[in-house]
Design an enzyme around this catalytic site. Structure first.
Site, mmCIF file in Angstrom:
data_model
loop_
_atom_site.group_PDB
_atom_site.id
_atom_site.type_symbol
_atom_site.label_atom_id
_atom_site.label_comp_id
_atom_site.label_asym_id
_atom_site.label_seq_id
_atom_site.Cartn_x
_atom_site.Cartn_y
_atom_site.Cartn_z
ATOM 1 N N HIS A 343 0.880 -1.163 0.072
ATOM 2 C CA HIS A 343 0.128 0.046 -0.013
ATOM 3 C C HIS A 343 0.733 1.385 0.183
ATOM 4 O O HIS A 343 0.328 2.472 -0.022
ATOM 5 C CB HIS A 343 -0.929 0.020 1.189
ATOM 6 C CG HIS A 343 -1.986 -0.903 1.092
ATOM 7 N ND1 HIS A 343 -2.208 -2.192 1.054
ATOM 8 C CD2 HIS A 343 -3.561 -0.386 1.015
ATOM 9 C CE1 HIS A 343 -3.280 -2.651 1.038
ATOM 10 N NE2 HIS A 343 -4.116 -1.622 0.751
ATOM 11 N N GLU A 368 -2.141 -15.197 24.956
ATOM 12 C CA GLU A 368 -2.249 -16.683 25.037
ATOM 13 C C GLU A 368 -1.044 -17.454 24.830
ATOM 14 O O GLU A 368 -1.168 -18.431 24.282
ATOM 15 C CB GLU A 368 -3.471 -16.996 24.533
ATOM 16 C CG GLU A 368 -4.808 -16.176 24.990
ATOM 17 C CD GLU A 368 -5.992 -16.867 24.610
ATOM 18 O OE1 GLU A 368 -6.299 -18.135 24.404
ATOM 19 O OE2 GLU A 368 -7.054 -16.058 24.314
ATOM 20 N N SER A 371 5.481 -16.539 21.326
ATOM 21 C CA SER A 371 5.948 -17.624 20.376
ATOM 22 C C SER A 371 6.962 -18.518 21.127
ATOM 23 O O SER A 371 7.339 -19.634 20.875
ATOM 24 C CB SER A 371 6.649 -16.901 19.248
ATOM 25 O OG SER A 371 5.554 -16.151 18.576
HETATM 26 C C1 LIG Z 1 -3.896 -6.762 24.924
HETATM 27 C C2 LIG Z 1 -3.673 -7.984 25.627
HETATM 28 C C3 LIG Z 1 -4.415 -8.803 26.030
HETATM 29 C C4 LIG Z 1 -4.267 -9.879 27.204
HETATM 30 N N1 LIG Z 1 -5.611 -10.560 27.596
HETATM 31 C C5 LIG Z 1 -5.125 -11.454 28.580
HETATM 32 C C6 LIG Z 1 -6.590 -11.717 29.195
HETATM 33 O O1 LIG Z 1 -7.824 -11.723 28.888
HETATM 34 N N2 LIG Z 1 -6.371 -12.498 30.398
HETATM 35 C C7 LIG Z 1 -5.033 -12.744 30.777
HETATM 36 O O2 LIG Z 1 -4.756 -13.585 31.739
HETATM 37 N N3 LIG Z 1 -3.941 -12.253 30.158
HETATM 38 C C8 LIG Z 1 -3.800 -11.463 29.182
HETATM 39 N N4 LIG Z 1 -2.875 -10.895 28.420
HETATM 40 C C9 LIG Z 1 -1.610 -11.104 29.084
HETATM 41 C C10 LIG Z 1 -0.857 -12.117 27.986
HETATM 42 O O3 LIG Z 1 -1.207 -13.366 27.892
HETATM 43 C C11 LIG Z 1 0.716 -12.025 28.629
HETATM 44 O O4 LIG Z 1 1.162 -10.680 28.041
HETATM 45 C C12 LIG Z 1 1.601 -13.142 28.052
HETATM 46 O O5 LIG Z 1 1.168 -14.199 28.494
HETATM 47 C C13 LIG Z 1 3.068 -12.619 28.147
HETATM 48 O O6 LIG Z 1 3.299 -12.459 29.652
HETATM 49 P P1 LIG Z 1 4.129 -11.271 29.900
HETATM 50 O O7 LIG Z 1 3.622 -10.118 29.300
HETATM 51 O O8 LIG Z 1 4.341 -11.168 31.549
HETATM 52 O O9 LIG Z 1 5.564 -11.569 29.501
HETATM 53 P P2 LIG Z 1 6.973 -12.338 30.111
HETATM 54 O O10 LIG Z 1 6.438 -13.535 30.554
HETATM 55 O O11 LIG Z 1 7.375 -11.412 31.095
HETATM 56 O O12 LIG Z 1 7.841 -12.609 28.821
HETATM 57 C C14 LIG Z 1 8.698 -11.551 28.334
HETATM 58 C C15 LIG Z 1 9.538 -12.153 27.257
HETATM 59 O O13 LIG Z 1 10.356 -13.172 27.693
HETATM 60 C C16 LIG Z 1 10.080 -14.440 27.012
HETATM 61 N N5 LIG Z 1 10.299 -15.617 27.913
HETATM 62 C C17 LIG Z 1 9.629 -16.013 29.088
HETATM 63 N N6 LIG Z 1 9.889 -17.016 29.647
HETATM 64 C C18 LIG Z 1 10.717 -17.606 28.702
HETATM 65 C C19 LIG Z 1 11.732 -18.777 28.634
HETATM 66 N N7 LIG Z 1 11.506 -19.669 29.617
HETATM 67 N N8 LIG Z 1 12.284 -18.975 27.791
HETATM 68 C C20 LIG Z 1 12.461 -18.038 26.758
HETATM 69 N N9 LIG Z 1 11.964 -16.843 26.476
HETATM 70 C C21 LIG Z 1 10.945 -16.712 27.584
HETATM 71 C C22 LIG Z 1 8.772 -14.257 26.612
HETATM 72 O O14 LIG Z 1 8.336 -15.096 25.569
HETATM 73 C C23 LIG Z 1 8.666 -12.634 26.169
HETATM 74 O O15 LIG Z 1 9.080 -12.670 24.905
HETATM 75 C C24 LIG Z 1 -3.177 -9.962 27.467
HETATM 76 C C25 LIG Z 1 -1.943 -9.179 26.992
HETATM 77 C C26 LIG Z 1 -2.313 -8.183 26.228
HETATM 78 C C27 LIG Z 1 -1.130 -7.177 25.676
#
Ligand SMILES: Cc1cc2nc3c(=O)[nH]c(=O)nc-3n(C[C@H](O)[C@H](O)[C@H](O)COP(=O)(O)OP(=O)(O)OC[C@H]3O[C@@H](n4cnc5c(N)ncnc54)[C@H](O)[C@@H]3O)c2cc1C
Length: 386
Positions: A343, A368, A371
């Site tokens: 685009h 949820e 990756s």
């Molecule tokens: C718009 C939005 C809607 C959402 N809705 C909901 C909801 O309805 N209910 C709910 O409960 N949650 C909800 N979430 C939360 C979402 O599921 C979490 O943000 C997500 O699971 C990641 O958790 P975190 O943000 O704490 O990241 P972290 O767990 O802190 O991770 C940070 C980074 O570290 C990486 N990482 C962590 N552990 C490891 C490992 N062992 N090995 C390699 N890499 C690792 C992760 O992949 C990521 O890249 C929502 C989030 C957003 C942004």
């Protein structure tokens, strides 16, 4: 797996496709710009029975399954992801835990209104210090023996559908004790909206999904009856793993829809836009890009439908759900980037749907289960531990 839809599912697909084009597409841009929850669209989705798709008719559902839900999500997300995630969270995270783990009384109390879209449910798992590592939950719930009530304290963050005018309940995970080895016992508890001490913050300012509702929740000495426990005490961890396994299929269908929407918009634009005397769609560089986008959306569709078919037929689906979620979210981001490129400068303008799709795609690699978490699950299913 039969990749062809039954006549009933094809009819559902067409109905939602028409709804997305006729009702959602003309209005959603304004809601998105204003960061406003689209109540009128959500009400209409409720009237269509979309919130009840995978639930039994005796609780007000449509008697369908996860395949039906995925079909609806894909068609909605082809046009807009905010309404699709509102449906996904309402069904997979709001109502499904009650359907899977609730008592007969809890089902009768909550499911009919959740299925009709009269109220929305939410699932509060993530906390400021516990996301991917959800076992690190710090929210606590203590049973007060005098009043036979749970007393809940803690904070949840990023919770979808948790603060709308029609939110009826949030199921929260909380530590309700400790095992002999010191590990926490986590349980799920239903907290009705409006319970004293339960507050929802203002909506987050997000990069995308701007017409969906996401909030931080706090619980200060929140009291709910002991009967609001969902399933067995101490089984909350196993329950949310199951909920997330299923939810990944739904997110994968949503991601596939976004990826296909990028193809739809790119084909249209490539035919209309002219450069150097020809439509840009006449250039092989653009054609090949769109052909690759179509290939990715097609493959993602096969992946989520395979995982959904396995779930529906009672086979194991954990690995397939993680594969589908990982693949479809990755290619949704790819397709959104490529569609924006096709685009040109207009792709960076909010009035074009691809700009919205680009903003909405990134969260698919995070919500949820990130990756990285999907890769962990897949590796574990392949027998790699350590
Ligand atoms: C718009 C939005 C809607 C959402 N809705 C909901 C909801 O309805 N209910 C709910 O409960 N949650 C909800 N979430 C939360 C979402 O599921 C979490 O943000 C997500 O699971 C990641 O958790 P975190 O943000 O704490 O990241 P972290 O767990 O802190 O991770 C940070 C980074 O570290 C990486 N990482 C962590 N552990 C490891 C490992 N062992 N090995 C390699 N890499 C690792 C992760 O992949 C990521 O890249 C929502 C989030 C957003 C942004």
């Amino acid at each position: 797996m039969d990749h062809h839809l039954s006549p009933e599912l094809e009819e559902l697909r067409r109905t939602v496709e028409d709804f997305a084009h006729d009702v959602v597409a003309p209005k959603i841009g304004d809601f998105y710009e204003r960061h406003e929850f689209p109540y009128e669209i959500v009400r209409e989705m409720g009237r269509m029975g979309l919130f009840g798709l995978p639930f039994p008719e005796e609780y007000g559902g449509m008697g369908g399954d996860y395949l039906a839900l995925g079909i609806a999500l894909e068609e909605l997300a082809r046009v807009d992801s905010s309404v699709a995630i509102t449906l996904e969270a309402g069904v997979s995270l709001g109502a499904m835990p009650i359907h899977l783990f609730g008592t007969e009384e809890q089902k009768r109390q909550w499911l009919p209104r959740l299925c009709s879209g009269e109220i929305l449910g939410a699932f509060g798992l993530t906390e400021p210090e516990a996301g991917s590592d959800a076992g690190g939950t710090r929210t606590t719930a203590r049973l007060d023996p005098e009043t036979n009530e749970w007393v809940i304290n803690g904070t949840k963050c990023f919770i979808t559908n948790s603060g709308t005018d029609i939110t009826g309940l949030v199921t929260v995970t909380a530590v309700t004790g400790h095992k002999e080895d010191g590990r926490p016992r986590i349980s799920s508890i239903i907290v009705p909206s409006g319970t004293p001490g339960f507050t929802v913050a203002a909506p987050y300012s997000k990069v995308g999904w701007n017409a969906s509702d996401t909030r931080e929740l706090s619980f200060v000495d929140v009291r709910v009856p002991a009967a609001n426990l969902l399933g067995e005490e101490g089984r909350g961890y196993a329950q949310f793993l199951r909920i997330l396994d299923e939810g990944r299929i739904a997110i994968s269908a949503l991601a596939t829809g976004l990826a296909q929407g990028c193809v739809d918009e790119s084909v249209k634009y490539a035919k209309e836009r002219h450069a150097f005397g020809r439509s840009i769609g006449a250039y092989q560089a653009i054609q090949f890009k769109i052909a690759d986008m179509e290939m990715k959306a097609y493959t993602a569709r096969l992946a989520w439908r395979d995982a959904a078919s396995r779930l529906v037929s009672g086979e194991s689906f954990k690995k397939e759900a993680a594969l589908a979620k990982l693949y479809s979210s990755t290619i949704a981001v790819d397709n959104a980037r490529d569609a924006t490129q096709i685009h040109g400068g207009y792709g960076f303008m909010n009035e074009y749907p691809v700009a919205r799709m680009w903003r909405d795609s990134k969260i698919l690699e995070i919500g949820e289960g990130t990756s990285e978490v999907q890769r962990m699950l897949i590796a574990r299913e392949l027998g790699l531990t350590g």
